[in-house]
Design a protein around this motif. Structure first.
Motif, mmCIF file in Angstrom:
data_model
loop_
_atom_site.group_PDB
_atom_site.id
_atom_site.type_symbol
_atom_site.label_atom_id
_atom_site.label_comp_id
_atom_site.label_asym_id
_atom_site.label_seq_id
_atom_site.Cartn_x
_atom_site.Cartn_y
_atom_site.Cartn_z
ATOM 1 N N ASN A 60 0.990 -1.227 -0.028
ATOM 2 C CA ASN A 60 -0.001 0.124 -0.021
ATOM 3 C C ASN A 60 0.918 1.284 -0.030
ATOM 4 O O ASN A 60 2.056 1.015 0.063
ATOM 5 N N GLN A 61 0.315 2.450 0.024
ATOM 6 C CA GLN A 61 1.095 3.760 -0.200
ATOM 7 C C GLN A 61 2.093 3.737 1.048
ATOM 8 O O GLN A 61 3.209 3.950 1.096
ATOM 9 N N PHE A 62 1.991 3.308 2.298
ATOM 10 C CA PHE A 62 2.443 3.266 3.604
ATOM 11 C C PHE A 62 3.742 2.504 3.317
ATOM 12 O O PHE A 62 4.822 2.917 3.252
ATOM 13 N N SER A 63 3.706 1.332 3.115
ATOM 14 C CA SER A 63 4.647 0.273 2.866
ATOM 15 C C SER A 63 5.563 0.689 1.615
ATOM 16 O O SER A 63 6.899 0.718 1.729
ATOM 17 N N VAL A 64 5.143 1.118 0.457
ATOM 18 C CA VAL A 64 5.812 1.583 -0.559
ATOM 19 C C VAL A 64 6.660 2.717 -0.393
ATOM 20 O O VAL A 64 7.755 2.406 -0.717
ATOM 21 N N SER A 65 6.045 3.608 0.378
ATOM 22 C CA SER A 65 6.960 4.752 0.627
ATOM 23 C C SER A 65 8.028 4.526 1.588
ATOM 24 O O SER A 65 9.157 4.942 1.352
ATOM 25 N N HIS A 66 7.902 3.672 2.582
ATOM 26 C CA HIS A 66 9.002 3.660 3.540
ATOM 27 C C HIS A 66 9.966 2.528 2.771
ATOM 28 O O HIS A 66 11.229 2.941 2.969
ATOM 29 N N ILE A 67 9.524 1.734 2.042
ATOM 30 C CA ILE A 67 10.585 0.622 1.532
ATOM 31 C C ILE A 67 11.358 1.455 0.362
ATOM 32 O O ILE A 67 12.540 1.563 0.312
ATOM 33 N N TYR A 68 10.866 2.378 -0.276
ATOM 34 C CA TYR A 68 11.316 3.174 -1.285
ATOM 35 C C TYR A 68 12.246 4.158 -0.486
ATOM 36 O O TYR A 68 13.489 4.287 -1.103
#
Ligand SMILES: Nc1ncnc2c1ncn2[C@@H]1O[C@H](COP(=O)(O)OP(=O)(O)OP(=O)(O)O)[C@@H](O)[C@H]1O
Ligand SMILES: [Mg+2]
Ligand SMILES: [Zn+2]
Length: 330
Positions: A264-272
């Motif tokens: 989701n947006q949360f996981s993608v932005s943190h991993i990114y």
């Protein structure tokens, strides 16, 4: 970076253990030397006594400077003779002193320079080691080594892609052993891609083991675990976070199972952000994934994937699921 009290204590204990060991070994050595060379014991006692004599001379008055000068000369002569005796009997000149692992701080973790007390690099190293050990305590590090990695488990015949998995994986393992053996904090990043059960986790942990052995700080996390960590961190609103600090700062970060976390947006932005910050500061990261480059691009943006493409060495894994092959053989 800031370490928790637990890690600080563990690192301090590690150093004080070294100090104790050095002292204990030197006690044994002294006993052995004095038994063999009674003259050495006599000289050492003489050296110690000259301190007491000097103190007495100061208290009793008279020509203190002259007496002290005399004592100093005697002391020096005794020290020289002691060293001569030790060396001529095959011992190092400082054999009676504890041999600390760190000469600079005598395993105390601190040393003085121009009147300031500074933290020694050996304590910094112990802090990194303790933090990494603590953070990696659930990783199956010990089980996955280069020695236990068997290339014969990959089919030695050309598959439908025109690849011979056995020969291909031989090259991959050779690359990984070379990578681990010559690792520096400026090494390249790696991207291990391939279907499930082909040894990506195994090989990345084998690299981790070697790199840790060579004294570097390595953190192993899976993408779902780090996302769960970000979430709990957000809930607790704590401002210190060893895992995230170490994931950013450590010499080598391994992110396993990228793409198996809930996207989701949360996981993608943190991993990114995590991967991007490592790539920007040129700190190596090993990423393992079942996803193809196209799938990665869909989940994590074209920018990240093109950056990974440019900066990481891509290692493709081929073959048949080794979990199944191993089960069949048992
Ligand atoms: N070449 C190998 N030699 C010996 N054991 C292996 C080899 N490759 C994998 N294994 C073992 O097989 C199991 C699966 O391997 P591993 O977990 O490394 O696969 P993976 O590629 O990470 O799979 P996934 O994508 O599902 O995470 C592990 O127990 C691992 O130790
Ligand atoms: Mg895996
Ligand atoms: Zn030191």
């Amino acid at each position: 970076m800031g370490y928790s009290v637990k890690i600080q204590k563990a690192a301090a204990d590690r150093l004080s253990q070294r100090r104790l060991t050095a002292k204990r070994e030197s006690d044994f050595r002294r006993e052995e030397i004095f038994a063999k060379l009674p003259k050495a014991a006599e000289l050492e006692k003489g050296i110690a006594d000259s301190g007491i004599k000097a103190a007495r001379a100061v208290v009793s008055g008279g020509n203190v400077t002259e007496v002290l000068e005399g004592l100093k000369r005697q002391n020096l002569a005794m020290q020289e003779e002691l060293e001569r005796i030790l060396v001529s009997n095959g011992y190092p000149a400082d054999a009676l002193e504890p041999q600390y692992s760190c000469k600079r701080c005598s395993d105390t973790g601190y040393y003085d320079e121009n009147g300031r007390t500074l933290m020694c690099s050996c304590l910094k190293q112990a802090l990194t080691e303790c933090a990494c050990e603590e953070l990696n305590r659930h990783a199956p590090l010990k089980l996955s080594t280069f020695e236990s990695f068997n290339v014969d488990l990959y089919p030695d015949e050309t598959d439908s892609n025109g690849v011979n998995p056995h020969r291909h994986m031989e090259r991959v393992v050779r690359y990984c052993t070379g990578y681990a053996g010559s690792f520096t904090p400026e090494s390249k990043s790696l991207l291990m891609c391939g279907a499930t059960g082909l040894g990506k986790t195994h090989l990345s942990l084998a690299i981790a083991n070697e790199v840790i052995k060579r004294g570097y700080g390595v953190i192993y996390v899976s993408a779902p675990a780090i996302i769960a960590h970000y979430e709990s961190q957000m809930r607790s609103r704590s401002d210190t976070d060893e895992l995230l600090d170490m994931a950013t700062d450590c010499d080598l970060l391994i992110i396993d199972d990228l793409g198996s976390e809930f996207i989701n947006q949360f996981s993608v932005s943190h991993i990114y952000n995590l991967i991007n910050s490592r790539l920007l500061s040129r700190k190596p990261v090993i990423i393992n994934t079942n996803l193809t480059m196209r799938e990665l691009e869909k989940s994590y943006s074209y920018r990240l994937v093109s950056r990974l493409n440019g900066e990481a060495e891509k290692l493709n894994f081929f073959g048949k699921d080794i979990r199944i092959a191993k089960k069949r053989n048992n």
